[in-house]
Design a protein around this motif. Structure first.
Motif, PDB file in Angstrom:
ATOM      1  N   PHE A 108       0.844  -1.189   0.000  1.00 14.51           N
ATOM      2  CA  PHE A 108       0.000   0.000   0.000  1.00 14.51           C
ATOM      3  C   PHE A 108       0.882   1.243   0.000  1.00 14.51           C
ATOM      4  CE2 PHE A 108       0.571  -1.460   4.351  1.00 14.51           C
ATOM      5  CZ  PHE A 108       0.904  -0.310   5.059  1.00 14.51           C
ATOM      6  N   ALA A 109       0.290   2.366  -0.437  1.00 17.10           N
ATOM      7  CA  ALA A 109       1.022   3.621  -0.536  1.00 17.10           C
ATOM      8  C   ALA A 109       0.687   4.537   0.629  1.00 17.10           C
ATOM      9  CB  ALA A 109       0.680   4.318  -1.850  1.00 17.10           C
TER      10      ALA A 109
ATOM     11  N   VAL B  70       9.275  -0.401   3.959  1.00 22.43           N
ATOM     12  CA  VAL B  70       9.206   0.433   2.761  1.00 22.43           C
ATOM     13  C   VAL B  70      10.000  -0.251   1.655  1.00 22.43           C
ATOM     14  CG1 VAL B  70       9.871   2.661   1.776  1.00 22.43           C
ATOM     15  CG2 VAL B  70       8.858   2.539   4.062  1.00 22.43           C
ATOM     16  N   ILE B  71       9.339  -0.448   0.509  1.00 27.75           N
ATOM     17  CA  ILE B  71       9.996  -1.109  -0.619  1.00 27.75           C
ATOM     18  C   ILE B  71      10.210  -0.176  -1.812  1.00 27.75           C
ATOM     19  CG2 ILE B  71       9.265  -3.429   0.022  1.00 27.75           C
ATOM     20  CD1 ILE B  71       7.052  -3.175  -2.139  1.00 27.75           C
ATOM     21  N   GLN B  72       9.588   1.023  -1.754  1.00 33.20           N
ATOM     22  CA  GLN B  72       9.735   1.950  -2.875  1.00 33.20           C
ATOM     23  C   GLN B  72       9.460   3.376  -2.427  1.00 33.20           C
ATOM     24  OE1 GLN B  72       7.869   0.707  -6.611  1.00 33.20           O
ATOM     25  NE2 GLN B  72       7.009   2.748  -6.776  1.00 33.20           N
ATOM     26  N   ARG B  73      10.122   4.319  -3.068  1.00 39.23           N
ATOM     27  CA  ARG B  73       9.902   5.745  -2.825  1.00 39.23           C
ATOM     28  C   ARG B  73       9.678   6.430  -4.162  1.00 39.23           C
ATOM     29  NH1 ARG B  73      15.232   8.948  -1.917  1.00 39.23           N
ATOM     30  NH2 ARG B  73      15.235   8.689  -4.159  1.00 39.23           N
ATOM     31  N   ASN B  74       8.752   7.411  -4.188  1.00 36.57           N
ATOM     32  CA  ASN B  74       8.471   8.159  -5.404  1.00 36.57           C
ATOM     33  C   ASN B  74       8.528   9.650  -5.076  1.00 36.57           C
ATOM     34  OD1 ASN B  74       7.240   9.550  -7.556  1.00 36.57           O
ATOM     35  ND2 ASN B  74       5.884   7.841  -8.011  1.00 36.57           N
ATOM     36  N   ILE B  75       9.460  10.355  -5.697  1.00 36.28           N
ATOM     37  CA  ILE B  75       9.575  11.805  -5.544  1.00 36.28           C
ATOM     38  C   ILE B  75       9.400  12.403  -6.929  1.00 36.28           C
ATOM     39  CG2 ILE B  75      11.023  13.741  -4.832  1.00 36.28           C
ATOM     40  CD1 ILE B  75      12.618  11.740  -3.112  1.00 36.28           C
ATOM     41  N   ARG B  76       8.269  13.033  -7.164  1.00 35.49           N
ATOM     42  CA  ARG B  76       7.967  13.647  -8.460  1.00 35.49           C
ATOM     43  C   ARG B  76       8.310  12.711  -9.616  1.00 35.49           C
ATOM     44  NH1 ARG B  76       9.541  17.533  -5.101  1.00 35.49           N
ATOM     45  NH2 ARG B  76      11.703  17.678  -5.680  1.00 35.49           N
TER      46      ARG B  76
ATOM     47  N   VAL C  81       5.618   6.651  -0.421  1.00 36.65           N
ATOM     48  CA  VAL C  81       6.331   5.398  -0.177  1.00 36.65           C
ATOM     49  C   VAL C  81       5.363   4.237  -0.354  1.00 36.65           C
ATOM     50  CG1 VAL C  81       8.080   6.379   1.352  1.00 36.65           C
ATOM     51  CG2 VAL C  81       5.968   5.492   2.329  1.00 36.65           C
ATOM     52  N   ILE C  82       5.895   3.120  -0.817  1.00 33.22           N
ATOM     53  CA  ILE C  82       5.122   1.882  -0.932  1.00 33.22           C
ATOM     54  C   ILE C  82       5.587   0.976   0.193  1.00 33.22           C
ATOM     55  CG2 ILE C  82       4.493  -0.086  -2.383  1.00 33.22           C
ATOM     56  CD1 ILE C  82       3.612   2.677  -3.499  1.00 33.22           C
ATOM     57  N   VAL C  83       4.623   0.470   0.965  1.00 28.96           N
ATOM     58  CA  VAL C  83       4.897  -0.359   2.130  1.00 28.96           C
ATOM     59  C   VAL C  83       4.429  -1.785   1.864  1.00 28.96           C
ATOM     60  CG1 VAL C  83       4.419  -0.680   4.592  1.00 28.96           C
ATOM     61  CG2 VAL C  83       4.614   1.639   3.648  1.00 28.96           C
ATOM     62  N   GLU C  84       5.319  -2.730   2.088  1.00 22.29           N
ATOM     63  CA  GLU C  84       4.997  -4.164   1.992  1.00 22.29           C
ATOM     64  C   GLU C  84       4.619  -4.640   3.388  1.00 22.29           C
ATOM     65  OE1 GLU C  84       4.489  -7.833   0.315  1.00 22.29           O
ATOM     66  OE2 GLU C  84       5.419  -6.245  -0.867  1.00 22.29           O
ATOM     67  N   PRO C  85       3.370  -5.077   3.598  1.00 23.03           N
ATOM     68  CA  PRO C  85       2.977  -5.535   4.932  1.00 23.03           C
ATOM     69  C   PRO C  85       3.810  -6.753   5.367  1.00 23.03           C
ATOM     70  CG  PRO C  85       1.047  -5.200   3.554  1.00 23.03           C
ATOM     71  CD  PRO C  85       2.255  -5.117   2.654  1.00 23.03           C
TER      72      PRO C  85
END
Length: 133
Positions: free
Chosen positions: A17-18, A96-102, A36-40
């Motif tokens: 989830f984001a 956290v498995i991913q980050r998105n900045i712009r 951020v994308i979070v892996e439960p």
């Protein structure tokens, strides 16, 4: 009956989830308003970025375990306090498995983090720092 990690039911609770980062606590790696994308998962190792609940309050921090076995949640921004977990009621809700900045995306692998979801649960607040989970 076990309590779900997050509110709700069904298989969606086990899907990534984001979340939007609010505030400068985790700067410069995770600036205010980045996604951020979070892996439960209920597991983490030292150095992982985690979404955790401590005494009923949810935090986004980096998990650390020192040489004496003490566990901490650390803000990357030194203006914010560390949270020592020793003696507190806490649990990991996800990593956290991913980050998105712009639209600039960065993935966090953690060397076998995917194996964490299928690992046998550790008792209580045990944390695998061996890298074998």
């Amino acid at each position: 009956m076990t309590e779900p990690m997050l509110e709700g039911t069904g298989c969606a609770l086990h899907e990534p989830f984001a979340l939007q980062v609010l505030g400068p606590d985790m700067e410069p790696e995770f600036p205010d308003r980045c996604i951020v994308i979070v892996e439960p998962t209920e597991y983490c190792r030292s150095g992982m970025y985690v979404f955790a609940e401590v005494e009923g309050v949810r935090w986004f921090r980096q998990f650390h375990r020192d040489g004496q076995g003490r566990e901490w949640l650390m803000a990357l921004n030194p203006d914010f306090p560390q949270i020592e977990l020793t003696g507190l009621e806490w649990k990991v809700l996800g990593i956290v498995i991913q980050r998105n900045i712009r639209r600039q995306i960065k993935h966090y692998d953690y060397d076998d983090a995917g194996a964490l979801a299928s690992a046998t649960p550790l008792p209580g607040n045990a944390v695998d720092i061996t890298g074998r989970a």
